[in-house]
Write an enzyme that holds these catalytic residues in place. Structure first.
Site, PDB file in Angstrom:
ATOM      1  N   HIS A 275      -2.224  10.550   5.707  1.00  0.00           N
ATOM      2  CA  HIS A 275      -3.302   9.575   5.890  1.00  0.00           C
ATOM      3  C   HIS A 275      -2.911   8.461   6.859  1.00  0.00           C
ATOM      4  CE1 HIS A 275      -1.772   6.490   3.023  1.00  0.00           C
ATOM      5  NE2 HIS A 275      -2.756   5.725   3.443  1.00  0.00           N
TER       6      HIS A 275
ATOM      7  N   LEU B 202       0.849  -1.183   0.000  1.00  0.00           N
ATOM      8  CA  LEU B 202       0.000   0.000   0.000  1.00  0.00           C
ATOM      9  C   LEU B 202       0.892   1.243   0.000  1.00  0.00           C
ATOM     10  CD1 LEU B 202      -2.617  -1.151   2.682  1.00  0.00           C
ATOM     11  CD2 LEU B 202      -2.853  -1.216   0.187  1.00  0.00           C
ATOM     12  N   SER B 203       0.284   2.399  -0.179  1.00  0.00           N
ATOM     13  CA  SER B 203       1.089   3.627  -0.173  1.00  0.00           C
ATOM     14  C   SER B 203       1.916   3.719   1.098  1.00  0.00           C
ATOM     15  CB  SER B 203       0.178   4.853  -0.291  1.00  0.00           C
ATOM     16  OG  SER B 203      -0.494   4.866  -1.528  1.00  0.00           O
ATOM     17  N   GLU B 204       1.290   3.422   2.250  1.00  0.00           N
ATOM     18  CA  GLU B 204       2.003   3.394   3.522  1.00  0.00           C
ATOM     19  C   GLU B 204       1.461   2.300   4.432  1.00  0.00           C
ATOM     20  OE1 GLU B 204       2.726   7.604   2.142  1.00  0.00           O
ATOM     21  OE2 GLU B 204       0.843   6.624   2.621  1.00  0.00           O
ATOM     22  N   THR B 205       2.338   1.819   5.293  1.00  0.00           N
ATOM     23  CA  THR B 205       1.987   0.905   6.376  1.00  0.00           C
ATOM     24  C   THR B 205       2.480   1.515   7.673  1.00  0.00           C
ATOM     25  OG1 THR B 205       2.105  -1.054   4.958  1.00  0.00           O
ATOM     26  CG2 THR B 205       2.326  -1.411   7.321  1.00  0.00           C
TER      27      THR B 205
END
Length: 303
Positions: A76, A44-47
């Site tokens: 986010h 994902l974009s970030e974890t």
């Protein structure tokens, strides 16, 4: 080792919109390399990895990873982690709750106000870190427009011109003439490196005043291939930096100003970001980023 994780869609009131973020709880025993490996697995974009706070005045410490590297701050993930922790740790009273979640991040302390009403999605809002650098003009319009698959006449509107703002992370901001041009935007690798990577730009935020939703003030797209993010459906950190671009060109009068930003529409993940700007004596004194988030999945990581 078994670790519980949750996936939230952030900057949306409905599942499968907004920007998804994976949040791994009680991650204190993980090494940095293990966190990076897990972030690549989620892709994902970030974890986010939630750890015990180092001081009693904070709810938790968090670390944020893209598929390729760690970030000191991101919007986010901050919002999603705060809303999840409020949901897990705050009791509802007559179906409602209010909480202040204080997060330790690499950039410093971030306080997030979270409220939930009537069984709907929770809303969170935080004060964005201040930026001391001023926006810089981006030259060579043919090269930067080619890097995003546009021609130079499709870049810019009114008095808005391409700018660079060195922050965490560093973003290039590109005004685009209209929605038709926004729909054509594509990363062109051979031009991208010269236009952005070599300048230390980590993300390129394109925006136009033409919007799909009547309530939106700006329509945006954000690309960060050097961070392992081909396109991001909602970018809170970029929206926070964008406030300085709005003030630079629109010169807002003293007072509080709210703008709704739509993003992710071209990706089929419509997002809504609330941007609140406070101007005093002609200068931007405060920026708040807000939005809704919903939990869509949970599970166990077996390490």
């Amino acid at each position: 080792m078994a670790l519980t994780y949750h996936v939230l869609d952030v900057f949306t009131e409905r599942p499968f919109g907004g920007n998804p973020v994976a949040i791994v709880l009680e991650a204190d025993r993980l090494s940095s390399s293990e966190m990076q490996t897990i972030a690549r697995e989620f892709n994902l974009s970030e974890t986010v990895f939630v750890l015990a706070s180092s001081s009693p005045g904070h709810t938790a410490r968090i670390r944020i990873f893209t598929p390729s590297r760690e970030l000191p701050f991101a919007g986010h993930p901050t919002l999603g982690a705060a809303i999840l922790l409020a949901d897990l740790r705050t009791s509802l009273v007559n179906g409602e709750s209010d909480a202040i979640i204080a997060l330790e991040e690499e950039i410093g302390s971030i306080r997030v106000g979270v409220r939930k009403r009537g069984g709907g999605a929770a809303f969170g809002e935080f004060d964005a870190p201040k930026i001391s650098n001023a926006p810089e003009a981006l030259s060579e319009p043919e090269e930067i427009s080619a890097a995003v698959g546009l021609i130079s006449t499709e870049i810019g509107f009114e008095n808005h011109k391409p700018t660079l703002l060195k922050s965490v992370p560093t973003f290039a901001f590109m005004p685009v003439a209209n929605l038709e041009a926004m729909a054509k935007v594509r990363v062109t690798p051979k031009h991208w490196v010269r236009a952005f990577t070599d300048r230390g730009v980590q993300g390129v935020y394109l925006y136009t005043r033409q919007c799909v939703r009547a309530q939106s003030a700006f329509h945006a797209r954000m690309f960060a291939p050097d961070l392992g993010v081909p396109e991001d459906p909602a970018t809170g950190s970029a929206a926070a930096s964008f406030a300085y671009i709005v003030q630079e060109f629109d010169v807002l009068p003293d007072g509080t100003h709210k703008r709704a930003i739509e993003q992710g529409i071209e990706m089929g993940r419509p997002s809504a970001i609330s941007l609140t700007m406070t101007v005093a004596r002609g200068k931007l004194e405060g920026v708040r980023i807000g939005g809704y988030a919903v939990r869509i999945a949970e599970g166990v990581l077996k390490i």
